[in-house]
Design a protein around this motif. Structure first.
Motif, PDB file in Angstrom:
ATOM      1  N   ALA A   8      12.325 101.231 114.451  1.00 11.49           N
ATOM      2  CA  ALA A   8      13.283 101.573 115.496  1.00 11.49           C
ATOM      3  C   ALA A   8      14.648 101.869 114.866  1.00 11.49           C
ATOM      4  O   ALA A   8      15.534 101.017 114.869  1.00 11.49           O
ATOM      5  N   PRO A   9      14.838 103.081 114.313  1.00 11.42           N
ATOM      6  CA  PRO A   9      16.105 103.397 113.644  1.00 11.42           C
ATOM      7  C   PRO A   9      17.323 103.284 114.550  1.00 11.42           C
ATOM      8  O   PRO A   9      18.383 102.832 114.123  1.00 11.42           O
ATOM      9  N   LEU A  10      17.200 103.710 115.808  1.00 12.40           N
ATOM     10  CA  LEU A  10      18.345 103.623 116.715  1.00 12.40           C
ATOM     11  C   LEU A  10      18.768 102.175 116.919  1.00 12.40           C
ATOM     12  O   LEU A  10      19.961 101.863 116.950  1.00 12.40           O
TER      13      LEU A  10
ATOM     14  N   VAL B 246      18.444 105.138 108.688  1.00 13.51           N
ATOM     15  CA  VAL B 246      17.344 106.010 109.121  1.00 13.51           C
ATOM     16  C   VAL B 246      16.309 106.159 108.010  1.00 13.51           C
ATOM     17  O   VAL B 246      15.095 106.127 108.257  1.00 13.51           O
ATOM     18  N   LEU B 247      16.769 106.312 106.774  1.00 23.07           N
ATOM     19  CA  LEU B 247      15.840 106.462 105.652  1.00 23.07           C
ATOM     20  C   LEU B 247      14.973 105.218 105.487  1.00 23.07           C
ATOM     21  O   LEU B 247      13.765 105.316 105.234  1.00 23.07           O
TER      22      LEU B 247
ATOM     23  N   VAL C 242      22.548 100.410 116.221  1.00 24.48           N
ATOM     24  CA  VAL C 242      23.251  99.620 117.234  1.00 24.48           C
ATOM     25  C   VAL C 242      23.439  98.183 116.761  1.00 24.48           C
ATOM     26  O   VAL C 242      24.495  97.572 116.980  1.00 24.48           O
ATOM     27  N   PHE C 243      22.430  97.623 116.086  1.00 25.07           N
ATOM     28  CA  PHE C 243      22.538  96.271 115.549  1.00 25.07           C
ATOM     29  C   PHE C 243      23.681  96.173 114.539  1.00 25.07           C
ATOM     30  O   PHE C 243      24.426  95.178 114.519  1.00 25.07           O
TER      31      PHE C 243
ATOM     32  N   GLU D   5      12.309 101.230 122.221  1.00 30.76           N
ATOM     33  CA  GLU D   5      11.637 101.933 121.128  1.00 30.76           C
ATOM     34  C   GLU D   5      10.269 101.327 120.813  1.00 30.76           C
ATOM     35  O   GLU D   5       9.377 102.023 120.331  1.00 30.76           O
ATOM     36  N   MET D   6      10.095 100.036 121.095  1.00 24.42           N
ATOM     37  CA  MET D   6       8.836  99.379 120.773  1.00 24.42           C
ATOM     38  C   MET D   6       7.725  99.711 121.768  1.00 24.42           C
ATOM     39  O   MET D   6       6.548  99.615 121.439  1.00 24.42           O
TER      40      MET D   6
END
Length: 450
Positions: free
Chosen positions: A180-182, A209-210, A186-187, A395-396
């Protein structure tokens, strides 16, 4: 004074004028990939470890009464003897390391490559013991330890300091653990840094993201709990949804308060003194209680129990009505024992159990929606990070159709929790900082209230 428009050609020349600048970027991205792969390896090892516990259970469920307390005691002894900084979730350690009052020479006691490796091994051993823990929180410390190691190779003018690397690493751990890159981005903003420096924000987000892509490359672009089938939510879902949200807010706030009291010595004075004097024996007793709870629940409370949540979402789970209180107790005892253990996945399981119970009472076809709302609400209540919680769940479960419902549930549950408890991770991090500097912390006027 009027600002001139940027000169595109001059900007291109500036970008490529320094080879060292691009080398530094490449180093950061290479370490981000390494951090993501470390979390992937952690995931594979933890799944293998919990599979080993299931194999032991297939021989005889009663073996857990010996195996779980013995291995729990061994994990705590090893942690305290050689890897003291690896205990607990891992998120408070990263937050403590980011605290400006911590001198640079004390940073490795919270986050280092050595602690990352030990965290992977010891948390996986906890799943081999059948303890109720998750690997997602520990993944934050694991990835941060890998990322901060990049500092030794960066140039003095890179503009990327240790703090930026820790934030990127911690967020990369969330991104890779949950695919969950987004949520990772946010975290980083909500829990770790409160803001991203403009000069390095692009590189930090690229690193997050990578790291998340490393998980996708190994496990595929799959959602953690499958894809939720969202029915049309009408007014008939309002009361059940509100019941799930408020109940998760109350339970999550109580859980957070209980953990703070247990881990900082504010609860049961006799138990706290015994834990301080005989930590290994105390861990064995906690492990025994976790085993008893697991046997009483038919094995439902062992481990993170993501498979149980998947069955709940699919409407195929036969979950005991006592699942929520038993999982609550097992997770609390696991954390109190002192083993390296995360609470993200167990929190999602507890929230899913609340949603499942309310759905059984409400009837209809809104069960999956209530379960997803329960996961977001309970996680938000425990962490008091509602944006991270609802985005992780969205996202999950591929729950984009439930964005407003999940956001509302997370926000309300977090507000209810704040009436009952201080921020869990911030409080534990402050206790760690206190232990290092040897004096109480002055209130930080820039810290957002929890």
């Amino acid at each position: 004074m009027t600002r001139l428009d940027p000169d595109f050609l001059q900007a291109i020349r500036n970008e490529f004028s320094s080879t060292r600048h691009w080398i530094d970027r490449a180093i950061v991205l290479a370490y981000a990939a390494a951090a993501g792969l470390a979390v992937v390896g952690f995931t594979l090892l933890s799944e293998w470890a919990f599979g080993g516990f299931h194999a032991l259970q297939s021989i005889s469920p009663w073996l857990a009464l010996i195996w779980t307390p013995a291995l729990t005691a061994a994990i705590v002894w090893t942690t305290r003897r050689w890897f003291a900084g690896a205990g607990g979730s891992g998120i408070p350690q990263v937050m403590a390391s980011l605290d400006p009052q911590i001198p640079p020479e004390s940073g490795p006691r919270f986050v280092s490559l050595r602690l990352s490796l030990s965290k992977i091994a010891l948390s996986s051993a906890g799943l081999l013991a059948g303890l109720s823990l998750g690997r997602e929180g520990p993944s934050v410390q694991v990835a941060a330890g890998v990322m901060q190691h990049a500092q030794r190779w960066l140039g003095p003018r890179s503009g990327i300091d240790r703090r930026a690397l820790l934030v990127a690493g911690g967020a990369a751990g969330i991104a890779a653990a949950f695919n969950a890159p987004l949520a990772g981005v946010v975290f980083a903003i909500e829990e770790l840094s409160r803001k991203l420096e403009s000069r390095s924000s692009g590189l930090i987000i690229a690193a997050i993201v990578l790291a998340g892509l490393m998980g996708v490359s190994v496990f595929g672009n799959l959602t953690y709990f499958g894809r939720i089938a969202v029915p049309r939510l009408g007014w008939d879902a309002l009361l059940p949804g509100l019941a799930v949200t408020l109940l998760c807010g109350l339970l999550g706030g109580l859980f957070s308060r209980l953990l703070i009291a247990s881990l900082t010595g504010g609860s049961a004075k006799r138990a706290t003194r015994w834990r301080a004097r005989r930590p290994v024996a105390f861990a064995a007793v906690c492990g025994l209680l976790v085993a008893v709870i697991g046997l009483a629940s038919g094995g439902e409370t062992f481990g993170a129990e993501s498979e149980t949540v998947k069955l709940m979402m699919a409407g195929q789970a036969e979950v005991s009505p006592l699942y929520v209180p038993l999982k609550f107790a097992a997770t609390w005892l696991t954390s109190w024992s002192g083993v390296p253990a995360g609470i993200f996945a167990p929190s999602l399981s507890i929230g899913a159990g609340v949603g499942h119970d309310i759905a059984r009472l409400a009837g209809g076809d809104i069960g999956p929606a209530l379960i997803a709302m329960g996961m977001a609400a309970f996680l938000a209540a425990v962490t008091q990070a509602p944006l991270t919680a609802f985005i992780i769940v969205m996202e999950m479960v591929d729950g984009h159709a439930m964005v407003l419902s999940l956001m509302t549930a997370a926000m309300i549950a977090s507000l209810v929790s704040r009436m009952l408890s201080r921020s869990l991770y911030a409080t534990l991090a402050e206790a760690m900082v206190d232990a290092v500097i040897g004096q109480p912390l002055a209130p930080d006027p820039h810290r957002r209230p929890h």
